[in-house]
Design a protein around this motif. Structure first.
Motif, PDB file in Angstrom:
ATOM      1  N   PRO A   1       0.834  -1.214   0.000  1.00  0.00           N
ATOM      2  CA  PRO A   1       0.000   0.000   0.000  1.00  0.00           C
ATOM      3  C   PRO A   1       0.864   1.258   0.000  1.00  0.00           C
ATOM      4  CG  PRO A   1      -0.923  -1.602   1.493  1.00  0.00           C
ATOM      5  CD  PRO A   1       0.365  -2.187   0.996  1.00  0.00           C
ATOM      6  N   GLY A   2       0.487   2.216  -0.828  1.00  0.00           N
ATOM      7  CA  GLY A   2       1.261   3.435  -0.963  1.00  0.00           C
ATOM      8  C   GLY A   2       2.287   3.357  -2.084  1.00  0.00           C
ATOM      9  N   GLY A   3       2.446   2.179  -2.662  1.00  0.00           N
ATOM     10  CA  GLY A   3       3.443   1.986  -3.706  1.00  0.00           C
ATOM     11  C   GLY A   3       2.891   2.287  -5.093  1.00  0.00           C
ATOM     12  N   ALA A   4       3.822   2.345  -6.045  1.00  0.00           N
ATOM     13  CA  ALA A   4       3.418   2.584  -7.427  1.00  0.00           C
ATOM     14  C   ALA A   4       4.337   1.825  -8.370  1.00  0.00           C
ATOM     15  CB  ALA A   4       3.447   4.072  -7.751  1.00  0.00           C
ATOM     16  N   VAL A   5       3.769   1.339  -9.435  1.00  0.00           N
ATOM     17  CA  VAL A   5       4.537   0.641 -10.463  1.00  0.00           C
ATOM     18  C   VAL A   5       4.357   1.399 -11.765  1.00  0.00           C
ATOM     19  CG1 VAL A   5       4.794  -1.481 -11.783  1.00  0.00           C
ATOM     20  CG2 VAL A   5       4.241  -1.597  -9.352  1.00  0.00           C
ATOM     21  N   GLN A   6       5.469   1.630 -12.419  1.00  0.00           N
ATOM     22  CA  GLN A   6       5.427   2.300 -13.713  1.00  0.00           C
ATOM     23  C   GLN A   6       5.839   1.278 -14.761  1.00  0.00           C
ATOM     24  OE1 GLN A   6       6.727   6.320 -13.405  1.00  0.00           O
ATOM     25  NE2 GLN A   6       7.645   6.309 -15.439  1.00  0.00           N
ATOM     26  N   VAL A   7       4.910   0.899 -15.619  1.00  0.00           N
ATOM     27  CA  VAL A   7       5.178  -0.106 -16.640  1.00  0.00           C
ATOM     28  C   VAL A   7       5.617   0.599 -17.906  1.00  0.00           C
ATOM     29  CG1 VAL A   7       4.252  -2.055 -17.917  1.00  0.00           C
ATOM     30  CG2 VAL A   7       3.403  -1.555 -15.615  1.00  0.00           C
ATOM     31  N   GLU A   8       6.809   0.228 -18.397  1.00  0.00           N
ATOM     32  CA  GLU A   8       7.331   0.889 -19.580  1.00  0.00           C
ATOM     33  C   GLU A   8       7.670  -0.147 -20.637  1.00  0.00           C
ATOM     34  OE1 GLU A   8      10.620   3.080 -18.052  1.00  0.00           O
ATOM     35  OE2 GLU A   8       9.353   4.493 -16.964  1.00  0.00           O
ATOM     36  N   GLY A   9       7.756   0.305 -21.852  1.00  0.00           N
ATOM     37  CA  GLY A   9       8.115  -0.599 -22.928  1.00  0.00           C
ATOM     38  C   GLY A   9       7.697  -0.024 -24.260  1.00  0.00           C
ATOM     39  N   ALA A  10       8.233  -0.602 -25.324  1.00  0.00           N
ATOM     40  CA  ALA A  10       7.947  -0.118 -26.668  1.00  0.00           C
ATOM     41  C   ALA A  10       6.493  -0.408 -27.027  1.00  0.00           C
ATOM     42  CB  ALA A  10       8.882  -0.796 -27.673  1.00  0.00           C
ATOM     43  N   ASN A  11       6.022   0.215 -28.103  1.00  0.00           N
ATOM     44  CA  ASN A  11       4.686  -0.098 -28.611  1.00  0.00           C
ATOM     45  C   ASN A  11       4.602  -1.595 -28.891  1.00  0.00           C
ATOM     46  OD1 ASN A  11       4.753   2.933 -30.523  1.00  0.00           O
ATOM     47  ND2 ASN A  11       3.760   2.554 -28.576  1.00  0.00           N
ATOM     48  N   GLY A  12       3.516  -2.197 -28.452  1.00  0.00           N
ATOM     49  CA  GLY A  12       3.330  -3.619 -28.728  1.00  0.00           C
ATOM     50  C   GLY A  12       4.060  -4.533 -27.776  1.00  0.00           C
ATOM     51  N   ALA A  13       4.700  -3.971 -26.734  1.00  0.00           N
ATOM     52  CA  ALA A  13       5.433  -4.809 -25.794  1.00  0.00           C
ATOM     53  C   ALA A  13       4.499  -5.532 -24.834  1.00  0.00           C
ATOM     54  CB  ALA A  13       6.440  -3.965 -25.008  1.00  0.00           C
ATOM     55  N   GLY A  14       3.233  -5.130 -24.822  1.00  0.00           N
ATOM     56  CA  GLY A  14       2.269  -5.828 -23.975  1.00  0.00           C
ATOM     57  C   GLY A  14       1.891  -5.073 -22.718  1.00  0.00           C
ATOM     58  N   LYS A  15       2.120  -3.761 -22.717  1.00  0.00           N
ATOM     59  CA  LYS A  15       1.820  -2.982 -21.518  1.00  0.00           C
ATOM     60  C   LYS A  15       0.323  -2.988 -21.214  1.00  0.00           C
ATOM     61  CE  LYS A  15       3.600   0.798 -23.201  1.00  0.00           C
ATOM     62  NZ  LYS A  15       3.975   0.320 -24.547  1.00  0.00           N
ATOM     63  N   SER A  16      -0.468  -2.699 -22.241  1.00  0.00           N
ATOM     64  CA  SER A  16      -1.914  -2.684 -22.022  1.00  0.00           C
ATOM     65  C   SER A  16      -2.425  -4.076 -21.690  1.00  0.00           C
ATOM     66  CB  SER A  16      -2.632  -2.147 -23.267  1.00  0.00           C
ATOM     67  OG  SER A  16      -2.264  -0.813 -23.507  1.00  0.00           O
ATOM     68  N   THR A  17      -1.827  -5.079 -22.339  1.00  0.00           N
ATOM     69  CA  THR A  17      -2.219  -6.461 -22.037  1.00  0.00           C
ATOM     70  C   THR A  17      -1.961  -6.777 -20.576  1.00  0.00           C
ATOM     71  OG1 THR A  17      -1.712  -7.074 -24.306  1.00  0.00           O
ATOM     72  CG2 THR A  17      -1.874  -8.865 -22.706  1.00  0.00           C
ATOM     73  N   LEU A  18      -0.792  -6.333 -20.061  1.00  0.00           N
ATOM     74  CA  LEU A  18      -0.479  -6.568 -18.649  1.00  0.00           C
ATOM     75  C   LEU A  18      -1.549  -5.957 -17.752  1.00  0.00           C
ATOM     76  CD1 LEU A  18       1.315  -7.402 -16.286  1.00  0.00           C
ATOM     77  CD2 LEU A  18       2.669  -5.343 -16.643  1.00  0.00           C
ATOM     78  N   LEU A  19      -1.955  -4.712 -18.077  1.00  0.00           N
ATOM     79  CA  LEU A  19      -2.989  -4.068 -17.261  1.00  0.00           C
ATOM     80  C   LEU A  19      -4.304  -4.828 -17.332  1.00  0.00           C
ATOM     81  CD1 LEU A  19      -3.043  -0.186 -17.311  1.00  0.00           C
ATOM     82  CD2 LEU A  19      -2.034  -1.762 -15.698  1.00  0.00           C
ATOM     83  N   ARG A  20      -4.626  -5.300 -18.536  1.00  0.00           N
ATOM     84  CA  ARG A  20      -5.899  -6.022 -18.686  1.00  0.00           C
ATOM     85  C   ARG A  20      -5.865  -7.352 -17.940  1.00  0.00           C
ATOM     86  NH1 ARG A  20      -9.446  -4.062 -22.270  1.00  0.00           N
ATOM     87  NH2 ARG A  20     -10.372  -6.074 -22.763  1.00  0.00           N
TER      88      ARG A  20
END
Lengths: 193, 208
Positions: free
Chosen positions: A32-51
């Motif tokens: 709690p209180g933490g944050a994760v910043q997901v980075e990567g190139a287009n198509g690396a699967g960032k949105s997929t990870l969130l979903r």
């Protein structure tokens, strides 16, 4: 086992889209209180990870321990064009079991108060994005999943976003955000896809 | 309660577009009006085929709203927001079914006397009762078809192929003039209504 009740733990996560592995071996732990910043190139699967984290897609491998009420601001803002912004936000707040004051506070946090009586269809794309973020803020959820939350936001709105994230974390909330570059999250864990 | 919130939401969105509610009704009346022109002004023949014509017209009218039933909610992220809140898609589909039935069947039943006059139908009562029992199925099957085709481009063309065969039992028992037909109509309608939320939810999950 004691820590799992209030910790987001992602272990060896992998996801497939269309029969192809998008990413694999993703793991992080957030308190709690933490944050994760997901980075990567287009198509690396960032949105997929969130979903996958949101439970919208199945994980191909790995495990997610998510004991938190979760809210998502994805690419699609889920705003119907006809009703006013106020009634749109209120509808989702009702489903979340929060009240009108949560909506008013969230709208104020994203400078949407003057727009509340406008039909949602009249909003610009940046305003719609802010409305989606306000819906997340009004939900009372602990875990915020934000997919490129700064996309289309002007400088002032980006500052509002950073303030809202900081306030949420200050209250014990967790933020997992997909970003291209920094959006003002203090000391994030960085996950590179 | 979540279910009631969702029904209320769907109804208020539907009332914002009265045109979309009226379209199936106008279509229903137009199809009924076609038959006197097509088969000629033989009152006895018209009265005999009238129940069948009304049912076919209602079935065809039920296909019209298919493209707006589910696909917009998939495209704009509404379904995602439902799922992320832990609301069962079955609950969502059942709420949509109730709201859609109210928006589809009530105007249709109100328009029924008009169709009855056009066709010279002698007695309105049995047909109105039959439609009241059968329209839940005529609301449910397009919802199922819409869920199955929500992710497809041009899926609308498929919906007729999905709905019409499944609607046959309802049509048969709706038109039948035998004792017990109404009960079988109610039974087949009930089965379709009971299964649709689960089938629609499964279809939406499988599409992702």
């Amino acid at each position: 086992m004691t820590a799992t009740a209030d910790t987001l733990i992602v272990t060896d996560l992998a996801a497939d889209r269309g029969g192809r592995r998008v990413f694999g071996r993703v793991g992080f732990t957030v308190d709690p209180g933490g944050a994760v910043q997901v980075e990567g190139a287009n198509g690396a699967g960032k949105s997929t990870l969130l979903r996958v984290l949101a439970g919208l897609l199945p994980a191909a491998e790995g495990r997610i321990n998510n004991p938190f009420v979760t809210a998502l601001a994805g690419h699609d803002t889920a705003l119907k064009p006809g009703p006013t912004l106020a009634s749109e936000l209120t509808h989702w707040a009702r489903l979340d079991g929060t009240d009108g004051s949560a909506v008013a506070a969230a709208a104020a946090a994203f400078a949407l108060t003057p727009l509340l009586e406008l039909p949602a269809g009249f909003l610009s794309s940046g305003q719609r994005r802010r409305a989606a973020l306000a819906r997340v803020a009004a939900s009372g959820a602990v875990l915020w999943l934000l997919d490129e939350p700064d996309a289309g936001l002007d400088t002032a709105s980006k500052a509002l976003l950073a303030t809202a994230i900081a306030a949420h974390r200050g209250g014990g909330g967790i933020v997992v955000a997909v970003t291209h570059g920094d959006i003002g999250i203090a000391d994030p864990q960085r996950v590179q896809l | 309660m979540i279910f009631l919130i969702l029904v209320r939401r769907d109804l208020s969105l539907a009332l914002r577009q009265p045109g979309a509610l009226l379209l199936p009704v106008v279509f229903f009346i137009l199809v009924a009006a076609l038959f006197p022109f097509a088969v000629g002004p033989d009152a006895r023949l018209l009265a005999r085929i009238a129940p069948g014509v009304v049912w076919v017209a209602a079935l065809l009218a039920s296909l019209l709203p298919v493209e707006t039933l589910v696909a917009p909610d998939v495209a704009d992220g509404t379904i995602d927001q439902i799922v992320v809140r832990g609301i069962a898609l079955e609950t969502w589909a059942a709420a949509r079914l109730v709201a859609h039935w109210l928006g589809f069947a009530l105007p249709l039943l109100i328009a029924l006397p008009v169709a009855a006059v056009l066709l010279g139908l002698p007695a309105l009562g049995p047909l109105a009762l039959g439609l009241a029992l059968g329209t839940p199925a005529l609301a449910a099957l397009p919802l199922l078809a819409a869920s199955l085709t929500a992710g497809l481009r041009g899926g609308g063309a498929l919906t007729g192929l999905i709905v019409v065969p499944l609607a046959l039992p309802v049509l048969i028992f709706g038109v039948a003039d035998a004792p017990g037909a109404l009960r079988l109509l109610a039974a087949s309608s009930l089965v379709i209504v009971a299964l649709t939320p689960f089938a629609a939810a499964a279809a939406l999950r499988a599409a992702d």
